[in-house]
Design an enzyme around this catalytic site. Structure first.
Site, PDB file in Angstrom:
ATOM      1  N   LYS A  39     -13.005   3.889   4.638  1.00  0.00           N
ATOM      2  CA  LYS A  39     -13.022   2.455   4.931  1.00  0.00           C
ATOM      3  C   LYS A  39     -14.425   1.927   4.634  1.00  0.00           C
ATOM      4  O   LYS A  39     -15.423   2.593   4.956  1.00  0.00           O
ATOM      5  CB  LYS A  39     -12.657   2.254   6.407  1.00  0.00           C
ATOM      6  CG  LYS A  39     -12.597   0.821   6.866  1.00  0.00           C
ATOM      7  CD  LYS A  39     -12.197   0.753   8.340  1.00  0.00           C
ATOM      8  CE  LYS A  39     -12.071  -0.666   8.838  1.00  0.00           C
ATOM      9  NZ  LYS A  39     -11.685  -0.742  10.263  1.00  0.00           N
ATOM     10  N   SER A  97      -7.478  -3.391  10.958  1.00  0.00           N
ATOM     11  CA  SER A  97      -8.329  -3.754   9.837  1.00  0.00           C
ATOM     12  C   SER A  97      -8.435  -2.659   8.768  1.00  0.00           C
ATOM     13  O   SER A  97      -8.893  -2.938   7.663  1.00  0.00           O
ATOM     14  CB  SER A  97      -9.724  -4.113  10.355  1.00  0.00           C
ATOM     15  OG  SER A  97     -10.326  -2.996  10.972  1.00  0.00           O
ATOM     16  N   SER A 137      -7.196  -0.711  14.855  1.00  0.00           N
ATOM     17  CA  SER A 137      -7.304  -0.820  13.390  1.00  0.00           C
ATOM     18  C   SER A 137      -6.942   0.421  12.600  1.00  0.00           C
ATOM     19  O   SER A 137      -6.824   0.344  11.383  1.00  0.00           O
ATOM     20  CB  SER A 137      -8.714  -1.249  13.021  1.00  0.00           C
ATOM     21  OG  SER A 137      -8.788  -2.638  13.141  1.00  0.00           O
TER      22      SER A 137
END
Ligand code: GLN
Length: 466
Positions: free
Chosen positions: A74, A149, A173
């Site tokens: 990420k 996210s 997330s």
């Protein structure tokens, strides 16, 4: 599903594939993908590492389990010398000066990073639409969001572009996008994995965790990343979870679920009936199931967002174009700060900074921030009480199925409410796992603090049960 890590490891050892081909194929898939999962590719680095693995295999050397396994990161983690944008204009040219501890441990184990993955900017969001790189599209249906996210990470794993990806979970997330894309996503107990080198969103709930296609791969990656780190004072040392330990779930006698998560109009009727059907199947195995009382979803969401906004306003205050960030010059210093931040932060991030500063400001902090902290303590006490009665808490991951791209941006409040089932466990700092079973967006398995092993045990048990 079987472990991809074991499978690829065998293929590499048996010389059925070369590491270079493995890495090149995945890079090609990432490059041509239309789901907007890629912020930057780490092509030169990855191919250089693959060459070394191939040389070792050619030399007849034994390679370890994670050696040569391609993974995604990420884009909120530091990896020295590579871009770390947080999907934001502010950091779009920022290069990491060092490497996050969790990522370094994976590199030391021989895993090969392929990509920095698209996500909601600074982790702010539940749909991966709050990004300068274009909305992440769901793995199964490109009209729908990828979740957030860590949306790019979940979609990459679901599409087999990466073998595993490292997401970040502050309020859901990892678990929510895993649920939206039918893969596994684990948020360990807070502190089990060092946060050093993960850009801080809400420091008191930020967690590093893996997204994979099997429970075994969660176990393998978690073991590598776990451990005390002098650079993160909230980290702690833990024992490795063995392969055999997670195969026996006999000690799990009682499972609980929160009545009010299910008995509400806010839940999709299909998710509700599928969840209750899963509960019936668990009961049929002889496990006792208890209904539990818990805080209302909007109380949880309000407590979480009050604290998360306060923490992010404070954490992001350093991003003013001086030491970090794309600086836009104004008439004077104050002007420069203000233009830099106004122009370079997204609407959603600004909403949170303004909200967070309000929460912390004189005259309001007693009324709002301390109330949030107090609620958090009550939530933690509630969990302590529950885990005296049950071994595991089971819940849906989300009240609804993934929304269409565009819908969440129009209605931020609805987006915040989509976190109703994940944020409570974050505030409690508990280990919790999404499995792609039971409902359209999966099930969430939670245990008491530091009982990460029990979560994996129950996940293995459910593999054959529901
Ligand atoms: N959707 C939640 C939020 O926007 C959780 C995000 C996260 O875990 N990073 O705060």
């Amino acid at each position: 599903m079987e472990s991809q890590i074991h499978k690829i490891h065998q293929q590499l050892r048996n010389k059925e594939i070369t590491c270079t081909k493995l890495i090149q194929d995945r890079l090609d898939l990432l490059k041509s993908n239309t789901h907007n999962t890629v912020n930057s590719l780490l092509e030169t680095l990855a191919l250089g590492l693959a060459e070394k693995v191939d040389a070792r295999i050619e030399n007849g050397e034994d390679i370890s389990l994670l050696e040569g396994i391609p993974f995604g990161i990420k884009d909120v983690y530091m990896l020295q010398g590579t871009l770390a944008t947080a999907s934001s204009d502010l950091l779009k040219n920022y290069k990491s000066p060092y490497t996050a501890t969790a990522i370094q441990k994976l590199l030391d184990a021989g895993a090969i990073p392929l990509v920095k993955e698209n996500c909601d900017s600074f982790g702010h969001g539940s749909s991966s639409e709050n990004t300068i790189f274009g909305a992440v599209k769901n793995a199964a249906n490109t009209d729908l969001v990828g979740g957030g996210s860590s949306g790019g990470s979940a979609v990459n794993v679901a599409k087999d572009f990466t073998v595993f990806s490292i997401g970040g979970d502050t309020g859901g997330s990892i678990r929510q996008p895993a649920g939206y894309n039918n893969v596994f996503g684990f948020k360990p107990t807070y502190g089990r994995v060092s946060r050093f080198g993960l850009m801080a969103y809400a420091s008191s709930t930020d967690c590093v965790g893996p997204i994979t296609t099997s429970i075994e791969d969660i176990r393998l990656v978690l073991n590598v990343m776990s451990g005390k780190d002098v650079k993160d004072q909230t980290s702690y040392s833990s024992e490795s979870i063995s392969a055999s330990a997670v195969l026996n779930a006999d000690e799990i006698k009682t499972v609980g679920y929160f009545k009010n998560f299910i008995e509400t109009d806010a839940i999709d009727p299909e998710i509700k009936s599928d969840f209750l059907a899963s509960i019936e199947k668990i009961k049929a195995t002889g496990i006792q199931v208890k209904e539990l009382d818990f805080f209302e979803a909007d109380t949880l969401v309000s407590a979480y967002y009050t604290l998360a906004m306060a923490e992010t306003a404070s954490n992001l205050s350093r991003l003013d174009g001086t030491n970090y960030g794309q600086r836009i010059e104004g008439e004077n210093l104050k002007d420069t700060y203000s233009i830099t931040r106004s122009e370079n932060f997204s609407e959603e991030t600004k909403r949170r900074i303004v909200g967070g500063n309000q929460v912390l400001s004189q005259g309001f902090s007693d009324e709002i921030y301390l109330k949030g902290l107090n609620l958090r303590n009550q939530i933690a006490e509630n969990f302590e009480k529950d885990f005296k009665e049950v071994d595991i808490i089971l819940s849906p991951v989300t009240p609804n199925k993934p929304p269409k791209i565009g819908d969440s941006l129009k209605d931020p409040l609805a987006m915040y409410l989509s976190d109703a089932y994940t944020v409570g466990f974050s505030l409690g700092q508990l280990p919790t796992l999404t499995i792609p079973q039971g409902t359209a967006t999966g099930l969430q398995i939670t245990a008491a603090k530091n009982n990460d092993e029990l979560v994996l045990k129950f996940a293995n048990f459910l593999k054959d049960t529901i």
